[in-house]
Each structure stands twice: as C-alpha cells, then as structure tokens.
Design a protein around this motif. Structure first.
Motif, PDB file in Angstrom:
ATOM      1  N   LEU A 138       0.828  -1.208   0.000  1.00  0.00           N
ATOM      2  CA  LEU A 138       0.000   0.000   0.000  1.00  0.00           C
ATOM      3  C   LEU A 138       0.864   1.260   0.000  1.00  0.00           C
ATOM      4  O   LEU A 138       0.538   2.238  -0.677  1.00  0.00           O
ATOM      5  CB  LEU A 138      -0.940  -0.009   1.203  1.00  0.00           C
ATOM      6  CG  LEU A 138      -2.066  -1.045   1.144  1.00  0.00           C
ATOM      7  CD1 LEU A 138      -2.821  -1.082   2.471  1.00  0.00           C
ATOM      8  CD2 LEU A 138      -3.007  -0.752  -0.007  1.00  0.00           C
ATOM      9  N   ALA A 139       1.968   1.237   0.730  1.00  0.00           N
ATOM     10  CA  ALA A 139       2.874   2.388   0.758  1.00  0.00           C
ATOM     11  C   ALA A 139       3.473   2.636  -0.622  1.00  0.00           C
ATOM     12  O   ALA A 139       3.634   3.789  -1.037  1.00  0.00           O
ATOM     13  CB  ALA A 139       3.965   2.179   1.802  1.00  0.00           C
ATOM     14  N   VAL A 140       3.775   1.567  -1.340  1.00  0.00           N
ATOM     15  CA  VAL A 140       4.307   1.715  -2.697  1.00  0.00           C
ATOM     16  C   VAL A 140       3.231   2.283  -3.617  1.00  0.00           C
ATOM     17  O   VAL A 140       3.493   3.198  -4.405  1.00  0.00           O
ATOM     18  CB  VAL A 140       4.845   0.365  -3.225  1.00  0.00           C
ATOM     19  CG1 VAL A 140       5.180   0.451  -4.705  1.00  0.00           C
ATOM     20  CG2 VAL A 140       6.066  -0.071  -2.431  1.00  0.00           C
ATOM     21  N   ILE A 141       2.025   1.771  -3.519  1.00  0.00           N
ATOM     22  CA  ILE A 141       0.921   2.271  -4.348  1.00  0.00           C
ATOM     23  C   ILE A 141       0.689   3.761  -4.108  1.00  0.00           C
ATOM     24  O   ILE A 141       0.432   4.526  -5.043  1.00  0.00           O
ATOM     25  CB  ILE A 141      -0.364   1.463  -4.082  1.00  0.00           C
ATOM     26  CG1 ILE A 141      -0.214   0.047  -4.645  1.00  0.00           C
ATOM     27  CG2 ILE A 141      -1.597   2.151  -4.670  1.00  0.00           C
ATOM     28  CD1 ILE A 141      -1.290  -0.925  -4.191  1.00  0.00           C
ATOM     29  N   ARG A 142       0.815   4.177  -2.854  1.00  0.00           N
ATOM     30  CA  ARG A 142       0.625   5.589  -2.506  1.00  0.00           C
ATOM     31  C   ARG A 142       1.831   6.454  -2.876  1.00  0.00           C
ATOM     32  O   ARG A 142       1.795   7.669  -2.742  1.00  0.00           O
ATOM     33  CB  ARG A 142       0.350   5.733  -1.010  1.00  0.00           C
ATOM     34  CG  ARG A 142      -1.003   5.206  -0.583  1.00  0.00           C
ATOM     35  CD  ARG A 142      -1.318   5.566   0.859  1.00  0.00           C
ATOM     36  NE  ARG A 142      -0.376   4.995   1.794  1.00  0.00           N
ATOM     37  CZ  ARG A 142      -0.583   3.898   2.534  1.00  0.00           C
ATOM     38  NH1 ARG A 142      -1.721   3.261   2.468  1.00  0.00           N
ATOM     39  NH2 ARG A 142       0.344   3.470   3.361  1.00  0.00           N
ATOM     40  N   GLY A 143       2.920   5.824  -3.320  1.00  0.00           N
ATOM     41  CA  GLY A 143       4.115   6.566  -3.702  1.00  0.00           C
ATOM     42  C   GLY A 143       5.004   6.943  -2.533  1.00  0.00           C
ATOM     43  O   GLY A 143       5.895   7.776  -2.676  1.00  0.00           O
ATOM     44  N   GLU A 144       4.786   6.321  -1.397  1.00  0.00           N
ATOM     45  CA  GLU A 144       5.553   6.644  -0.197  1.00  0.00           C
ATOM     46  C   GLU A 144       6.860   5.858  -0.081  1.00  0.00           C
ATOM     47  O   GLU A 144       7.760   6.269   0.647  1.00  0.00           O
ATOM     48  CB  GLU A 144       4.698   6.375   1.034  1.00  0.00           C
ATOM     49  CG  GLU A 144       3.436   7.204   1.083  1.00  0.00           C
ATOM     50  CD  GLU A 144       2.453   6.752   2.143  1.00  0.00           C
ATOM     51  OE1 GLU A 144       1.417   7.410   2.257  1.00  0.00           O
ATOM     52  OE2 GLU A 144       2.700   5.743   2.836  1.00  0.00           O
TER      53      GLU A 144
END
Length: 53
Positions: A22-28
């Motif tokens: 999810l962090a990758v999807i959010r660009g974090e």
C-alpha cells in the motif's frame, strides 16, 4: 495473493507486506520495499518458490 489466498492470514509478516504494498501504491516507498516484504512473508508462510527472476 496477499489479500485472499494466504496460508497464514493473521501472520505479522503478511500484514507488513500488505502495508508495504500500500505504501508503494501511494508513492511513499520504492517498489523494492514491497518486494522484500513479500519475500519475507512468503518465506514465513513457506510458500516461496525461489529467486527465479
């Protein structure tokens, strides 16, 4: 795979892998973070087939 067919659904490593994805999807975070978390969770669940990529 992480969301539906995981052999150990309450595993802490599975939940950490979901959070990393999810962090990758959010660009974090960079994609390597999710990949590494998935590998750790798959090893923990004893479903990792090996490094074939």
């Amino acid at each position: 795979m992480l969301l539906r067919d995981w052999p150990t659904p309450t595993s802490k490593t599975r939940l950490a892998a979901i959070e990393a994805c999810l962090a990758v999807i959010r660009g974090e975070k960079p994609p390597r973070v999710a990949r590494q978390a998935f590998i750790v969770a798959a090893k923990d669940a004893r479903i990792l087939l090996g490094e074939q990529i």
